[in-house]
Design a protein around this motif. Structure first.
Motif, PDB file in Angstrom:
ATOM      1  N   ARG A   1       0.890  -1.150  -0.061  1.00 17.41           N
ATOM      2  CA  ARG A   1      -0.029   0.000  -0.025  1.00 17.41           C
ATOM      3  C   ARG A   1       0.935   1.203  -0.006  1.00 17.41           C
ATOM      4  O   ARG A   1       0.559   2.281  -0.880  1.00 17.41           O
ATOM      5  N   ALA A   2       2.028   1.147   0.734  1.00 12.63           N
ATOM      6  CA  ALA A   2       2.859   2.565   1.072  1.00 12.63           C
ATOM      7  C   ALA A   2       3.301   2.686  -0.472  1.00 12.63           C
ATOM      8  O   ALA A   2       3.431   3.738  -0.915  1.00 12.63           O
ATOM      9  N   ALA A   3       3.712   1.509  -1.016  1.00  9.69           N
ATOM     10  CA  ALA A   3       4.534   1.813  -2.536  1.00  9.69           C
ATOM     11  C   ALA A   3       3.541   2.388  -3.517  1.00  9.69           C
ATOM     12  O   ALA A   3       3.766   3.294  -4.016  1.00  9.69           O
ATOM     13  N   ALA A   4       2.193   1.666  -3.145  1.00  8.29           N
ATOM     14  CA  ALA A   4       1.344   2.425  -4.444  1.00  8.29           C
ATOM     15  C   ALA A   4       0.989   3.878  -4.133  1.00  8.29           C
ATOM     16  O   ALA A   4       0.657   4.678  -4.846  1.00  8.29           O
ATOM     17  N   SER A   5       0.944   4.278  -2.744  1.00  8.63           N
ATOM     18  CA  SER A   5       0.687   5.573  -2.478  1.00  8.63           C
ATOM     19  C   SER A   5       1.673   6.412  -2.737  1.00  8.63           C
ATOM     20  O   SER A   5       1.686   7.526  -3.159  1.00  8.63           O
ATOM     21  N   LEU A   6       3.040   5.783  -2.894  1.00 12.29           N
ATOM     22  CA  LEU A   6       3.951   6.722  -3.224  1.00 12.29           C
ATOM     23  C   LEU A   6       4.066   6.849  -4.658  1.00 12.29           C
ATOM     24  O   LEU A   6       5.283   7.439  -5.501  1.00 12.29           O
ATOM     25  N   GLY A   7       3.269   5.988  -5.459  1.00 11.46           N
ATOM     26  CA  GLY A   7       3.151   6.414  -6.916  1.00 11.46           C
ATOM     27  C   GLY A   7       3.696   4.907  -7.798  1.00 11.46           C
ATOM     28  O   GLY A   7       4.120   5.157  -9.091  1.00 11.46           O
ATOM     29  N   ALA A   8       3.950   3.927  -7.223  1.00  6.60           N
ATOM     30  CA  ALA A   8       4.385   2.913  -8.038  1.00  6.60           C
ATOM     31  C   ALA A   8       3.213   1.731  -8.298  1.00  6.60           C
ATOM     32  O   ALA A   8       2.205   1.637  -7.765  1.00  6.60           O
ATOM     33  N   PRO A   9       3.143   1.685  -9.627  1.00  6.51           N
ATOM     34  CA  PRO A   9       2.209   0.952 -10.249  1.00  6.51           C
ATOM     35  C   PRO A   9       2.344  -0.555  -9.878  1.00  6.51           C
ATOM     36  O   PRO A   9       3.449  -0.796  -8.968  1.00  6.51           O
ATOM     37  N   PRO A  10       1.441  -1.472  -9.703  1.00  2.00           N
ATOM     38  CA  PRO A  10       1.350  -2.787  -9.189  1.00  2.00           C
ATOM     39  C   PRO A  10       2.670  -3.540  -9.391  1.00  2.00           C
ATOM     40  O   PRO A  10       3.489  -3.997  -8.461  1.00  2.00           O
TER      41      PRO A  10
ATOM     42  N   ARG B   1      10.178  -4.163  -6.986  1.00  2.00           N
ATOM     43  CA  ARG B   1      11.042  -3.457  -5.994  1.00  2.00           C
ATOM     44  C   ARG B   1      10.768  -3.634  -4.556  1.00  2.00           C
ATOM     45  O   ARG B   1      11.757  -3.404  -3.981  1.00  2.00           O
TER      46      ARG B   1
END
Ligand SMILES: Nc1ncnc2c1ncn2[C@@H]1O[C@H](COP(=O)(O)OP(=O)(O)OP(=O)(O)O)[C@@H](O)[C@H]1O
Ligand SMILES: [Mg+2]
Lengths: 416, 369
Positions: free
Chosen positions: A312-321, A327
């Protein structure tokens, strides 16, 4: 650091600490002692025995002690002196009486083909100890082989106490009559191929297990507990039946008249039954099935510990799934991947029954050769040497894994 | 629709009629209409389980509203995946990536956006300076203290200049001093960077000191949304009055209402005049709300007829340094609290019979509890 602050009280404090620590260590030792003793007798001792056997050269020194002694100062050039021939004759007679000659004959036959015949027929013809001075003549008269240098270098090279013969043979090397290490004759040079095949199958099975097991472990780790427990039962199902039964089930399924071929023919997909078993395909199939849980379990236990908050954190930081997965998630599963691959690979390269049952002649792995030498020809030296080489390559892998695993720190960060 | 016009000018986010249920039976968010203004610090405050995190998760895109719409600007974001919403989020447990260093953690949002290496380096350095952790750039999260991790999480959520920053109880795990320090830090960042912040907490002190506006949640409904002082001084219902700050409750029945003033007959006898805030009409039950510092203790009759006066017995005086708390027993409320300014309780002693006196505008007639 703290000790520096209490410099005055330093010594007694340290001693007290040590005493306290020692008591704790003894208690810990007491807890593991039974297991240690068990392992010592069931694992360490046999393993050491095996490694010793791969280098032990006892047959010739024991059966032909006089010859070995007489050849001690022979430089290996030309033929040995009269005394050596006399000693050989004496040893032969003693050994023939004691019935131990065959043991030495077998050992020498590994070095020179046909040695057994030479030795046994000479001994049979040797009615009495040749008169002093005539031993050389008599022996060469009984078998011209005694006039050849190779017969004597063979005895000298096998005169112990240790030999590199078996270990060299396990990697398709041998020593020539001059003692130099050379490639083994083609008809004996089979083990490198077998090792390569063993490792290829090991890597293949490991890769298949990883590809098949990773998504399952991911699903298991991310399902609600109730359903993941149910799925876990299916994953562990193979452990409920014996290896032999499972392998035989594969035979039933994959053979020419088996379920797969039958269905495909009935559906009209194929006309002739496909060859699915007694070949490499069958080996991969059956071994992957058997070893899959060993990949899934470590992966699962690592994935269980990865909080969904990271994705979730990765997504909120702008990373696509996909980016978030590659990463953020994947790197955190590396300890599980490493442990699973190591486990499956080590188990795979030691497999014996499954390839023996569902593989063809060209799919047999190193273990079946080890089994062959221990049970069929009773060549403990070579069997042990093959085992030692297998053990060594496994250890190298484990060390490499340990280095990789230590090199990265993957825990922490989620303090809660 | 002129509301829509206003929305485009200074409203950043708007929830319209949003409902959420997880199990299909029970609405966790019942009906949410909420405007978040550009540049404001909005706090969602409420007891545990009131739907604050759920609201935040719907805004961030990790939960889908069961009903209703959420807009960022004019754009409905129903079909916008989380990674395209441009919302920075600070999670309660920080969720720093354990396998990356502090520097790599902070650089992550920039690198997934394809920002050049040089610029990334510069912006990460600036962000780490801002949280004063530049010297720990090479460490991993596991090697940091809770407060340091929290600051890194903050820097990571701000480094890509998101339009909106969400924080879900970011200080919950910190000790009191560190929490107060971080409150100031966050407030400072909000002011200097002109951020729009939606902040979740169930600590009302934190909410009161930090927020421009507070939305008080209970049971899936926003009870009141207002400035901190207004929320404290003018609660619109009993839940808010009791949830924010100290509150004395007196129960009674409305006798009549005149020009916004209600005469209330107390259950325990006597009657008072109060501001009619949240009562139907005459004959309804009501709970009166009185802040402890808005009440005086009188030993005799002052003769001021505009004041409400009730007899009481002083049961306890608790010295608290900057003020003294008087606990009184009245027929209407056996645990009535009055805050006395320091030094103003001379001549009072427990057991004494006194009067409590308060002005009608300080007494709010709210829904019965
Ligand atoms: N994933 C979920 N599945 C089912 N129910 C959920 C889920 N998440 C939250 N709930 C329920 O929704 C309600 C509101 O939860 P929410 O997390 O929004 O509360 P909160 O206001 O953030 O509380 P807290 O202050 O304790 O964090 C709770 O009753 C909770 O049990
Ligand atoms: Mg919450």
């Amino acid at each position: 650091m703290t000790a520096a602050f209490v410099a005055g009280a330093d010594v007694p404090l340290k001693r007290r600490l040590k005493r306290a620590e020692r008591a704790r260590q003894f208690r810990a030792l007491g807890l593991v002692l039974p297991l240690l003793a068990f392992l010592l007798f069931t694992f360490v001792v046999p393993l050491a025995g095996m490694i010793w056997k791969s280098a032990d050269d006892w047959e010739v020194p024991q059966v032909m002690p006089q010859t070995v002694a007489a050849l001690e100062h022979w430089n290996g050039q030309g033929l040995p002196d009269e005394a050596a021939f006399a000693a050989l004759a004496a040893d032969m007679r003693t050994a023939r009486e004691a019935g131990t000659l065959a043991v030495a004959a077998k050992r020498l036959n590994y070095i020179v083909n046909g040695y057994r015949t030479t030795l046994l027929s000479t001994a049979r013809k040797l009615k009495e100890q040749p008169a002093p001075g005539t031993a050389k003549e008599t022996m060469i008269g009984l078998s011209p082989a005694w006039g050849e240098r190779e017969s004597w270098t063979a005895i000298k090279s096998a005169s112990g106490p240790v030999t590199s013969y078996y270990l060299l043979a396990a990697v398709d090397l041998t020593r020539n009559a001059d003692g130099a290490i050379v490639a083994a004759p083609p008809d004996q040079a089979i083990y490198r191929d077998v090792f390569i095949r063993t490792f290829t199958i090991g890597f293949g099975v490991t890769a298949l297990c990883l590809i098949l097991g990773f998504p399952v472990a991911y699903l298991l780790a991310n399902l609600p507990t109730g359903r993941s427990n149910l799925l876990m039962i299916f994953v562990l199902l193979p452990f409920w039946t014996s290896l032999l039964v499972r392998t035989c089930a594969w035979i039933v399924i994959l053979q020419s008249e088996g379920i797969v071929n039958g269905s495909l023919q009935w559906l009209g997909v194929i006309d002739e039954p496909m060859r699915l078993i007694y070949n490499r395909f069958g080996v991969y199939m059956a071994m992957t099935h058997v070893l899959l849980p060993f990949m899934i379990l470590p992966l699962y236990s690592v994935m269980r510990g990865i909080s969904p908050a990271y994705m979730r954190a990765a997504a909120s930081l702008g990373a696509p799934p996909a980016t978030a997965f590659l990463r953020i998630y994947l790197p955190q599963t590396i300890p599980g991947i490493g442990a699973g691959c190591l486990l499956v690979f080590i188990l795979a390269i030691g497999y014996y029954i499954t390839p023996a049952l569902v593989g063809g002649a060209a799919d047999q792995m190193i273990s079946s050769f080890i089994a062959f030498y221990t049970t069929e020809t009773v060549n403990w030296g070579l069997a042990s040497a093959l085992g030692a080489v297998l053990l060594l390559s496994t250890l190298v892998l484990a060390v490499v894994y340990g280095k990789l695993a230590l090199g990265r720190q993957t825990t922490g960060g989620l303090k809660n | 629709m002129d509301g829509g016009m206003i929305a485009t000018t200074d409203t950043l986010v708007r929830f319209t009629g949003v409902q959420k249920t997880y199990d299909g039976e029970h609405l966790v968010v019942k009906s949410l209409d909420l405007d978040i203004r550009k540049g404001e610090f909005l706090t969602l405050l409420g007891p545990s389980g009131s739907g604050k995190t759920t609201t935040l998760m719907m805004l961030a895109g990790f939960e889908v509203p069961t009903h209703g719409d959420i807009f960022i600007g004019d754009r409905p974001i129903k079909n916008v995946p989380p990674h395209k919403r441009d919302i920075g989020m600070v999670f309660q447990n920080y969720a720093l990536f354990p396998h990356l260093t502090i520097e790599e953690n902070v650089a992550f949002p920039l690198s997934v956006r394809g920002v050049s290496k040089a610029e990334t380096k510069e912006r990460v350095a600036a962000a780490l300076d801002m949280i004063k952790l530049g010297n720990l750039a090479g460490r991993r999260p596991g090697q940091l203290s809770g407060g340091q991790q929290q600051r890194v999480a903050l820097a990571r959520a701000l480094v890509f200049n998101p339009a909106l920053v969400l924080m879900d109880e970011p200080l919950g795990a910190l000790d009191k001093r560190l929490r107060e320090h971080m409150q100031l830090e966050i407030k400072r960042l909000h002011e200097t960077m002109g951020l729009t912040v939606v902040y979740v907490t169930h600590d009302q002190g934190e909410a009161l000191t930090m927020s421009d506006r507070i939305a008080v949640f209970n049971d899936g409904i926003v009870q009141q949304i207002d400035r901190p002082d207004a929320l404290y001084e003018r609660p619109v219902n009993s839940f808010v009055a009791n949830f924010i700050g100290e509150n004395n409750v007196l129960s009674g029945v409305v006798e009549n209402i005149e020009q916004g003033w209600a005469r209330v007959a107390l259950d325990a006898g006597g009657s008072v005049v109060a501001q009619a805030v949240n009562i139907g009409g005459a004959g309804n039950r009501t709970s009166l709300s009185l802040r402890p510092e808005r009440v005086a203790i009188e030993t005799g009759d002052s003769g001021d007829s505009t004041m409400n006066r009730l007899p009481a017995t002083l049961t306890d005086l608790i010295y608290l340094g900057d003020h003294t708390l008087a606990v009184l027993s009245t027929p209407a409320n056996p645990e009535f609290m009055v805050k006395l300014p320091a030094g103003s309780y001379a001549g009072l002693a427990p057991g004494q019979d006194v009067y409590i006196a308060f002005r009608p505008e300080d007494c709010r007639a709210l829904d019965p509890v």
